[in-house]
Design a protein around this motif. Structure first.
Motif, PDB file in Angstrom:
ATOM      1  N   LEU A   1      16.301  48.890  54.908  1.00 60.70           N
ATOM      2  CA  LEU A   1      16.024  50.082  55.707  1.00 60.70           C
ATOM      3  C   LEU A   1      15.074  49.958  56.904  1.00 60.70           C
ATOM      4  O   LEU A   1      14.530  50.985  57.765  1.00 60.70           O
ATOM      5  CB  LEU A   1      15.265  51.062  54.726  1.00 60.70           C
ATOM      6  N   ILE A   2      14.489  48.827  57.022  1.00 68.14           N
ATOM      7  CA  ILE A   2      13.522  48.733  58.041  1.00 68.14           C
ATOM      8  C   ILE A   2      14.065  48.518  59.564  1.00 68.14           C
ATOM      9  O   ILE A   2      15.072  48.082  59.616  1.00 68.14           O
ATOM     10  CB  ILE A   2      12.810  47.093  58.023  1.00 68.14           C
ATOM     11  N   THR A   3      13.277  49.374  60.253  1.00 65.88           N
ATOM     12  CA  THR A   3      13.871  49.454  61.690  1.00 65.88           C
ATOM     13  C   THR A   3      12.716  49.106  62.667  1.00 65.88           C
ATOM     14  O   THR A   3      13.069  48.642  63.705  1.00 65.88           O
ATOM     15  CB  THR A   3      14.113  51.110  62.071  1.00 65.88           C
ATOM     16  N   ASP A   4      11.529  48.958  62.446  1.00 63.48           N
ATOM     17  CA  ASP A   4      10.509  48.510  63.197  1.00 63.48           C
ATOM     18  C   ASP A   4      10.469  46.769  63.603  1.00 63.48           C
ATOM     19  O   ASP A   4      10.779  46.094  62.617  1.00 63.48           O
ATOM     20  CB  ASP A   4       8.961  48.732  62.722  1.00 63.48           C
ATOM     21  N   PRO A   5      10.786  46.676  64.789  1.00 64.38           N
ATOM     22  CA  PRO A   5      11.031  45.017  65.168  1.00 64.38           C
ATOM     23  C   PRO A   5       9.785  44.276  64.332  1.00 64.38           C
ATOM     24  O   PRO A   5      10.196  43.160  63.910  1.00 64.38           O
ATOM     25  CB  PRO A   5      10.858  44.975  66.542  1.00 64.38           C
ATOM     26  N   GLU A   6       8.650  44.595  64.450  1.00 67.20           N
ATOM     27  CA  GLU A   6       7.693  43.680  63.886  1.00 67.20           C
ATOM     28  C   GLU A   6       7.656  43.673  62.491  1.00 67.20           C
ATOM     29  O   GLU A   6       7.744  42.425  61.754  1.00 67.20           O
ATOM     30  CB  GLU A   6       6.093  44.258  64.108  1.00 67.20           C
ATOM     31  N   GLN A   7       7.902  44.760  61.814  1.00 66.75           N
ATOM     32  CA  GLN A   7       8.142  44.629  60.123  1.00 66.75           C
ATOM     33  C   GLN A   7       9.459  43.993  59.923  1.00 66.75           C
ATOM     34  O   GLN A   7       9.406  43.254  58.973  1.00 66.75           O
ATOM     35  CB  GLN A   7       8.222  46.199  59.665  1.00 66.75           C
ATOM     36  N   LYS A   8      10.473  43.884  60.728  1.00 70.05           N
ATOM     37  CA  LYS A   8      11.924  43.340  60.560  1.00 70.05           C
ATOM     38  C   LYS A   8      11.295  41.632  60.569  1.00 70.05           C
ATOM     39  O   LYS A   8      11.774  41.089  59.728  1.00 70.05           O
ATOM     40  CB  LYS A   8      12.435  43.374  61.579  1.00 70.05           C
ATOM     41  N   SER A   9      10.537  41.421  61.516  1.00 72.37           N
ATOM     42  CA  SER A   9      10.162  39.801  61.658  1.00 72.37           C
ATOM     43  C   SER A   9       9.349  39.629  60.456  1.00 72.37           C
ATOM     44  O   SER A   9       9.586  38.255  59.896  1.00 72.37           O
ATOM     45  CB  SER A   9       9.243  39.832  62.933  1.00 72.37           C
ATOM     46  N   ARG A  10       8.359  40.241  60.182  1.00 70.22           N
ATOM     47  CA  ARG A  10       7.617  39.933  58.763  1.00 70.22           C
ATOM     48  C   ARG A  10       8.501  39.946  57.680  1.00 70.22           C
ATOM     49  O   ARG A  10       8.176  38.876  56.925  1.00 70.22           O
ATOM     50  CB  ARG A  10       6.392  41.150  58.900  1.00 70.22           C
ATOM     51  N   HIS A  11       9.401  40.991  57.552  1.00 74.36           N
ATOM     52  CA  HIS A  11      10.096  40.765  56.295  1.00 74.36           C
ATOM     53  C   HIS A  11      11.187  39.593  56.486  1.00 74.36           C
ATOM     54  O   HIS A  11      10.945  38.766  55.445  1.00 74.36           O
ATOM     55  CB  HIS A  11      10.921  41.925  56.229  1.00 74.36           C
ATOM     56  N   ARG A  12      11.296  39.123  57.217  1.00 70.99           N
ATOM     57  CA  ARG A  12      12.608  38.052  57.457  1.00 70.99           C
ATOM     58  C   ARG A  12      11.696  36.583  57.075  1.00 70.99           C
ATOM     59  O   ARG A  12      12.123  35.892  56.612  1.00 70.99           O
ATOM     60  CB  ARG A  12      13.150  37.756  59.008  1.00 70.99           C
ATOM     61  N   MET A  13      10.635  36.610  57.717  1.00 68.82           N
ATOM     62  CA  MET A  13       9.873  35.430  57.070  1.00 68.82           C
ATOM     63  C   MET A  13       9.457  35.181  55.771  1.00 68.82           C
ATOM     64  O   MET A  13       9.431  34.199  55.088  1.00 68.82           O
ATOM     65  CB  MET A  13       8.359  35.457  57.953  1.00 68.82           C
ATOM     66  N   ALA A  14       9.045  36.450  55.092  1.00 72.02           N
ATOM     67  CA  ALA A  14       8.829  36.233  53.858  1.00 72.02           C
ATOM     68  C   ALA A  14       9.766  36.098  52.868  1.00 72.02           C
ATOM     69  O   ALA A  14       9.938  35.433  51.945  1.00 72.02           O
ATOM     70  CB  ALA A  14       8.062  37.754  53.409  1.00 72.02           C
ATOM     71  N   ALA A  15      11.031  36.743  53.415  1.00 71.16           N
ATOM     72  CA  ALA A  15      12.328  36.637  52.510  1.00 71.16           C
ATOM     73  C   ALA A  15      12.670  35.114  52.739  1.00 71.16           C
ATOM     74  O   ALA A  15      13.228  34.498  51.917  1.00 71.16           O
ATOM     75  CB  ALA A  15      13.398  37.438  53.065  1.00 71.16           C
ATOM     76  N   THR A  16      12.565  34.423  53.896  1.00 71.98           N
ATOM     77  CA  THR A  16      12.944  33.179  54.065  1.00 71.98           C
ATOM     78  C   THR A  16      12.049  31.949  53.082  1.00 71.98           C
ATOM     79  O   THR A  16      12.698  31.054  52.621  1.00 71.98           O
ATOM     80  CB  THR A  16      12.678  32.700  55.499  1.00 71.98           C
ATOM     81  N   LEU A  17      10.835  32.445  52.850  1.00 70.06           N
ATOM     82  CA  LEU A  17       9.680  31.695  52.020  1.00 70.06           C
ATOM     83  C   LEU A  17      10.376  31.754  50.734  1.00 70.06           C
ATOM     84  O   LEU A  17      10.048  30.888  49.826  1.00 70.06           O
ATOM     85  CB  LEU A  17       8.516  32.086  52.367  1.00 70.06           C
ATOM     86  N   ALA A  18      11.057  32.750  50.037  1.00 72.07           N
ATOM     87  CA  ALA A  18      11.510  32.794  48.918  1.00 72.07           C
ATOM     88  C   ALA A  18      12.565  31.833  48.485  1.00 72.07           C
ATOM     89  O   ALA A  18      13.210  31.477  49.344  1.00 72.07           O
ATOM     90  CB  ALA A  18      11.905  34.207  48.682  1.00 72.07           C
ATOM     91  N   ASP A  19      12.600  31.387  47.553  1.00 75.14           N
ATOM     92  CA  ASP A  19      13.543  30.389  46.931  1.00 75.14           C
ATOM     93  C   ASP A  19      15.151  31.086  46.700  1.00 75.14           C
ATOM     94  O   ASP A  19      16.076  30.547  46.751  1.00 75.14           O
ATOM     95  CB  ASP A  19      13.370  29.623  45.709  1.00 75.14           C
ATOM     96  N   ALA A  20      14.825  32.490  46.120  1.00 69.98           N
ATOM     97  CA  ALA A  20      16.088  33.268  46.105  1.00 69.98           C
ATOM     98  C   ALA A  20      15.718  34.636  46.369  1.00 69.98           C
ATOM     99  O   ALA A  20      14.782  35.040  46.140  1.00 69.98           O
ATOM    100  CB  ALA A  20      16.475  33.210  44.547  1.00 69.98           C
ATOM    101  N   LEU A  21      16.753  35.290  47.129  1.00 72.37           N
ATOM    102  CA  LEU A  21      16.620  36.641  47.477  1.00 72.37           C
ATOM    103  C   LEU A  21      17.563  37.421  46.655  1.00 72.37           C
ATOM    104  O   LEU A  21      19.010  37.197  46.682  1.00 72.37           O
ATOM    105  CB  LEU A  21      16.837  36.875  48.812  1.00 72.37           C
ATOM    106  N   VAL A  22      17.119  38.480  45.796  1.00 72.04           N
ATOM    107  CA  VAL A  22      17.939  39.184  45.061  1.00 72.04           C
ATOM    108  C   VAL A  22      18.017  40.681  45.411  1.00 72.04           C
ATOM    109  O   VAL A  22      16.948  41.240  45.724  1.00 72.04           O
ATOM    110  CB  VAL A  22      17.405  39.244  43.556  1.00 72.04           C
ATOM    111  N   VAL A  23      19.186  41.096  45.202  1.00 78.63           N
ATOM    112  CA  VAL A  23      19.423  42.617  45.444  1.00 78.63           C
ATOM    113  C   VAL A  23      20.283  43.024  44.145  1.00 78.63           C
ATOM    114  O   VAL A  23      20.575  42.622  43.435  1.00 78.63           O
ATOM    115  CB  VAL A  23      20.466  43.106  46.745  1.00 78.63           C
ATOM    116  N   VAL A  24      19.843  44.660  43.979  1.00 74.84           N
ATOM    117  CA  VAL A  24      20.313  45.090  42.758  1.00 74.84           C
ATOM    118  C   VAL A  24      21.539  45.749  42.606  1.00 74.84           C
ATOM    119  O   VAL A  24      22.089  46.514  41.711  1.00 74.84           O
ATOM    120  CB  VAL A  24      19.225  46.138  42.323  1.00 74.84           C
TER     121      VAL A  24
END
Length: 361
Positions: A113-136
């Motif tokens: 749901l993220i639309t803000d470019p800065e938040q998108k960048s921050r989220h992508r970096m954190a998601a990349t650090l995770a070993d697995a990304l799960v959705v429900v």
């Protein structure tokens, strides 16, 4: 550093864990025969309530704060599982696990749901650090793939069957609702996402055609005052705002119909609860709600479409036998696809694979 090779930490930094917190408690319950579990919630907002519930259930807990990163380094659990209620949550938790050198799984509980470019960048970096990304849900997975995320694991939510403590007649009597009344119940936080505005406008239409209908609204949240005002402006004397309740299974079991008019969802736990109790459901055709009920479920309406939501409620209440059959079929679908045990097996398999990859690296 003390290593704890069977310890799993389930953590969220959401100040209002809501369904995320319920999910974490359920997951802890199905994982505890295999792993030692620590549950981490914020020390502010609604976090203390979930910390208390986790402690009452016998789990070790930790109130999140600046010391969490040091605690993770010291305890060195086998895996950190971060739960994000929305895309801008959980980043610091993921980073703490990564810096401690332990495997990190991140679960996203809503679609992208993220639309803000800065938040998108921050989220992508954190998601990349995770070993697995799960959705429900698969619907949530599609929203992430549309944003360029490739390595995603779908593990659908699951729940334990709710247990009603009181008979239907007792609950109705406690609420001063006559047995002949038709109860429509909604359990959700009062936020824009949940579509209460559409529900109340639909309730006005339903009440004009089925005057014995009573609407029970369970939950709290920032839009509750505005929704009370809307109900008053619509002269809806048959709508009761019950606030947060500890007897939700009793309330569900006393109802004739469950309604969830959300604008978007990941995979809503309360829909699974209604399914498990064989309660007919009217819901909006959004994301994981459709995944739970099935594409051909008959009581789905477009989000924010007041007239079609009202029509679906009227249809469901008017044919009791058909609605009962639909409720039983939904319960069968729940038993086949959405139990907590199934969710626990899939999460455990993901944990094992993630830890094995870490060891091989």
């Amino acid at each position: 550093m003390t290593e704890d090779p069977r310890l799993i930490v389930l953590a969220t930094d959401s100040a209002v864990p809501s369904g995320v917190g319920e999910h974490m408690l359920t997951l802890a319950g199905v994982l505890v025969p295999t792993y030692g579990i620590v549950l981490a919630f914020p020390s502010h907002g609604d976090g203390p309530r979930f910390l208390a519930r986790a402690a009452d259930a016998g789990f070790e807990t930790i109130a999140l704060g600046e010391h969490f990163a040091a605690w993770v380094r010291s305890r060195h659990p086998a895996l950190l599982h971060v739960h994000a209620g929305i895309g801008w949550e959980g980043h610091e938790l993921v980073e703490a696990g990564r810096k401690a050198g332990i495997p990190v799984v991140r679960t996203e509980h809503l679609p992208y749901l993220i639309t803000d470019p800065e938040q998108k960048s921050r989220h992508r970096m954190a998601a990349t650090l995770a070993d697995a990304l799960v959705v429900v849900s698969d619907a949530a997975a599609a929203s992430y793939r549309a944003e360029g995320f490739i390595h995603i694991v779908t593990i659908r939510n699951g729940i334990d069957v709710p247990v009603a403590r009181r008979a239907r007649s007792e609950t109705r009597a406690a609420l001063s609702i006559p047995e002949e009344a038709r109860i429509v119940i909604t359990v959700a936080r009062f936020t824009a996402q949940k579509g209460y505005n559409s529900l109340l406008q639909a309730a006005a239409t339903v009440s004009s055609q089925l005057p014995q209908t009573v609407f029970l609204l369970v939950g709290d949240g920032p839009e509750q005052t505005a929704m009370r005002a809307l109900a008053a402006s619509l002269n809806l004397s048959n709508v009761a705002f019950l606030g947060r309740r500890a007897d939700v299974p009793d309330l569900l079991a006393a109802a004739d119909l469950f309604v969830l008019p959300s604008l978007f969802e990941g995979l809503p736990l309360v829909v699974l609860e209604a399914m498990a109790l064989a309660i007919p459901i009217v819901a909006t055709r959004v994301g994981g709600t459709v995944e739970a009920l099935g594409q051909d479920y008959p009581f789905l309406a477009p989000p924010a479409d007041t007239s079609l939501i009202a029509a679906a409620i009227i249809k469901a209440l008017s044919d009791r036998l058909a609605s009962r059959v639909i409720g039983i079929r939904a319960r069968q679908r729940f038993e086949e696809r959405f139990t907590a045990a199934r969710m626990g097996r899939e999460i455990s398999a993901l944990y094992r694979a993630t830890m094995e990859r870490m060891c091989e690296a």
